[in-house]
Design a protein around this motif. Sequence first.
Motif, mmCIF file in Angstrom:
data_model
loop_
_atom_site.group_PDB
_atom_site.id
_atom_site.type_symbol
_atom_site.label_atom_id
_atom_site.label_comp_id
_atom_site.label_asym_id
_atom_site.label_seq_id
_atom_site.Cartn_x
_atom_site.Cartn_y
_atom_site.Cartn_z
ATOM 1 N N PRO A 26 -11.034 -17.900 -0.580
ATOM 2 C CA PRO A 26 -10.383 -16.941 -1.961
ATOM 3 C C PRO A 26 -10.777 -16.297 -2.973
ATOM 4 C CG PRO A 26 -11.954 -18.978 -2.067
ATOM 5 C CD PRO A 26 -12.398 -18.938 -0.409
ATOM 6 N N GLY A 27 -10.278 -16.195 -3.478
ATOM 7 C CA GLY A 27 -10.430 -14.842 -4.703
ATOM 8 C C GLY A 27 -9.912 -13.799 -4.515
ATOM 9 N N ILE A 28 -10.772 -12.985 -4.790
ATOM 10 C CA ILE A 28 -11.144 -11.709 -4.132
ATOM 11 C C ILE A 28 -11.277 -11.814 -2.487
ATOM 12 C CG2 ILE A 28 -14.171 -11.238 -3.421
ATOM 13 C CD1 ILE A 28 -10.796 -8.740 -5.228
ATOM 14 N N GLY A 29 -11.787 -12.798 -1.731
ATOM 15 C CA GLY A 29 -11.513 -12.270 -0.597
ATOM 16 C C GLY A 29 -9.784 -12.835 0.258
ATOM 17 N N ARG A 30 -9.642 -13.307 -0.323
ATOM 18 C CA ARG A 30 -7.839 -13.679 -0.237
ATOM 19 C C ARG A 30 -6.476 -12.423 -0.302
ATOM 20 N NH1 ARG A 30 -3.256 -15.469 -2.495
ATOM 21 N NH2 ARG A 30 -3.760 -15.368 -4.545
ATOM 22 N N ILE A 31 -7.290 -11.795 -1.537
ATOM 23 C CA ILE A 31 -6.129 -10.409 -1.986
ATOM 24 C C ILE A 31 -6.528 -9.109 -0.932
ATOM 25 C CG2 ILE A 31 -6.578 -9.392 -4.140
ATOM 26 C CD1 ILE A 31 -5.247 -12.130 -4.546
ATOM 27 N N LEU A 32 -7.957 -9.159 -0.156
ATOM 28 C CA LEU A 32 -8.254 -8.277 0.363
ATOM 29 C C LEU A 32 -7.679 -8.042 1.728
ATOM 30 C CD1 LEU A 32 -11.724 -7.504 -0.645
ATOM 31 C CD2 LEU A 32 -10.204 -5.701 -1.114
ATOM 32 N N LEU A 33 -7.912 -9.668 2.461
ATOM 33 C CA LEU A 33 -7.095 -9.304 3.406
ATOM 34 C C LEU A 33 -5.770 -9.785 3.288
ATOM 35 C CD1 LEU A 33 -9.526 -12.810 4.448
ATOM 36 C CD2 LEU A 33 -9.533 -10.309 5.778
ATOM 37 N N TRP A 34 -5.369 -10.289 2.260
ATOM 38 C CA TRP A 34 -3.713 -10.277 2.187
ATOM 39 C C TRP A 34 -2.964 -8.812 2.013
ATOM 40 C CZ3 TRP A 34 -0.456 -12.830 -2.334
ATOM 41 C CH2 TRP A 34 0.593 -12.286 -2.338
ATOM 42 N N THR A 35 -4.110 -8.047 0.939
ATOM 43 C CA THR A 35 -3.725 -6.389 1.417
ATOM 44 C C THR A 35 -3.813 -6.286 2.882
ATOM 45 O OG1 THR A 35 -4.257 -6.070 -0.889
ATOM 46 C CG2 THR A 35 -4.233 -4.314 0.488
ATOM 47 N N GLN A 36 -4.686 -5.981 3.434
ATOM 48 C CA GLN A 36 -5.235 -5.621 4.529
ATOM 49 C C GLN A 36 -3.452 -6.055 5.497
ATOM 50 O OE1 GLN A 36 -5.679 -8.130 7.640
ATOM 51 N NE2 GLN A 36 -6.265 -6.260 9.134
ATOM 52 N N ALA A 37 -3.468 -7.994 5.234
ATOM 53 C CA ALA A 37 -2.521 -8.077 6.173
ATOM 54 C C ALA A 37 -0.923 -7.068 5.793
ATOM 55 C CB ALA A 37 -2.129 -9.199 6.214
ATOM 56 N N GLU A 38 -0.487 -7.325 4.134
ATOM 57 C CA GLU A 38 0.888 -5.999 4.048
ATOM 58 C C GLU A 38 0.321 -4.652 4.384
ATOM 59 O OE1 GLU A 38 3.194 -7.864 3.200
ATOM 60 O OE2 GLU A 38 2.205 -9.694 2.215
ATOM 61 N N ILE A 39 -0.289 -4.233 4.375
ATOM 62 C CA ILE A 39 -0.352 -3.215 5.188
ATOM 63 C C ILE A 39 -0.101 -2.492 6.934
ATOM 64 C CG2 ILE A 39 -1.900 -0.799 6.101
ATOM 65 C CD1 ILE A 39 -3.693 -1.665 3.800
ATOM 66 N N VAL A 40 -1.021 -3.445 7.525
ATOM 67 C CA VAL A 40 -0.241 -3.848 8.944
ATOM 68 C C VAL A 40 1.412 -4.594 8.886
ATOM 69 C CG1 VAL A 40 -0.455 -5.238 10.768
ATOM 70 C CG2 VAL A 40 -2.460 -5.076 9.605
ATOM 71 N N VAL A 41 1.693 -4.834 8.291
ATOM 72 C CA VAL A 41 3.090 -5.632 8.459
ATOM 73 C C VAL A 41 3.959 -4.115 7.940
ATOM 74 C CG1 VAL A 41 5.270 -6.272 6.848
ATOM 75 C CG2 VAL A 41 3.192 -7.423 7.853
ATOM 76 N N ILE A 42 3.994 -3.072 7.171
ATOM 77 C CA ILE A 42 4.426 -2.442 6.528
ATOM 78 C C ILE A 42 3.600 -0.935 7.618
ATOM 79 C CG2 ILE A 42 4.337 0.239 5.409
ATOM 80 C CD1 ILE A 42 3.306 -1.943 2.756
ATOM 81 N N MET A 43 2.586 -0.738 8.244
ATOM 82 C CA MET A 43 2.732 0.017 9.225
ATOM 83 C C MET A 43 3.492 -0.252 10.942
ATOM 84 S SD MET A 43 0.707 2.831 8.458
ATOM 85 C CE MET A 43 1.886 2.467 7.079
ATOM 86 N N THR A 44 3.341 -1.799 10.863
ATOM 87 C CA THR A 44 4.513 -1.925 11.696
ATOM 88 C C THR A 44 5.733 -2.064 11.530
ATOM 89 O OG1 THR A 44 3.267 -3.717 12.357
ATOM 90 C CG2 THR A 44 4.879 -3.850 13.307
#
Length: 422
Positions: free
Chosen positions: A100-118
Amino acid sequence: MAESTSTRSKRRVDDRSPERGLGGTFSAPRTLVPALLAAIAYVDPGNFGVNISSGAQHGYALVWVVVFASCSAMVIQYLAAKLGMVTGMSLAEHSARRFPGIGRILLWTQAEIVVIMTDLAEIVGGAIALHLLFGLPLMWGAVAVTAFSLVVLYLKVHGRSHFESVVLVLLAVIIGSLVWQVLIADVDRVALLHSMAPGPLDSSAALLAVGIVGATVMPHALHFHSAASRARDDGTVEPSQTERMRIGRHTVRSVVVAMSVAGVANVSLVVFSAALPAEAGASIETAYAALGAQAGQIAATMLAVALLASGLASTLVGVQTGDVVMTGFGKRPIPALVRRMLAVVPTLIILGVGVEPTNALIWSQVVLSFALPGTLIPLLLFTHDRRLMGRMANHRLTTVVAWLITAVIVGLVGFLLVSGGA
């Protein structure tokens, strides 16, 4: 006589299976279809870009990287499927809950970058194919592929999308077209066999090797497969332990089959490209022209058709993945159109500023490689957790193999940085 609670529950599990409409049995499609759908991520346009460049510029030298990545995918995709099958929750949902918290934000950001690159790879690849087949300008081709994904999203929202059937047909077109290219190519079988053993990499080959890993072991496929393998989608039907173990065995076989299919496609891309002149590896367009000059226009057209099928099929999977990521990390409904536009607008901007399409494909896969550990490590932690997975927690050997795969991937990325290839 009234039905028992267990009978009603089992019927609901069967009826709610996303593969029910394909007319298969409970044991096979429930695990095989999600695995084949995830396999689309392993033959997306990014694979075309890096594998064609690898084959043309380095011959068979990087075939071992493709084989390693394909074998690694079997292990990793099984873990993703097992997580969803056992817990009924996706990787994104578990990540948001565990960190939760900052961990969720960082992992979410990373996942969104993955989606964008895909999405970048999918849209650019589809645009290149439309340009080769019909002469459509790249920007208009990108808009056409984006419009296709929005139509599919609309149909999905309104319950009229034959998502699985369309993707499987497109997968068959991709595999058939690429295998046919190998059959008509001049293949050095002895050299191909020797290429299965790892060899040294210079900086140019290291860049492509990392791109191959990113294009083959796809982070977004882990999110997608964990969601597609869920035995339920409303949290009310709990499969029995015996049923989980049985589905788990089918999952292993299904993942091996699906990843083998994807592996054949990726090796085929390298093998037939190795017969092309080195300059053909500069871009998909130059490879298309060289293939037409060497093997005839039919062969070149078949390559473009396979690329278009890859772009469209992976776009369909990308639509689903974007939904899984945003819903899992966001913890609240986000309008479907907003989700999709957030993913595709960066791609349209990149094309609009004139970035060379094949370079964009290759670098998108390199970025995915850098993002892969951030998806792999939480997956390994979750599937190793006996409190979460019960008897389906990773065996010690599975854990060791999975961590070794992760270490090799991190090592390849580090080598790329040290060698100056990035």
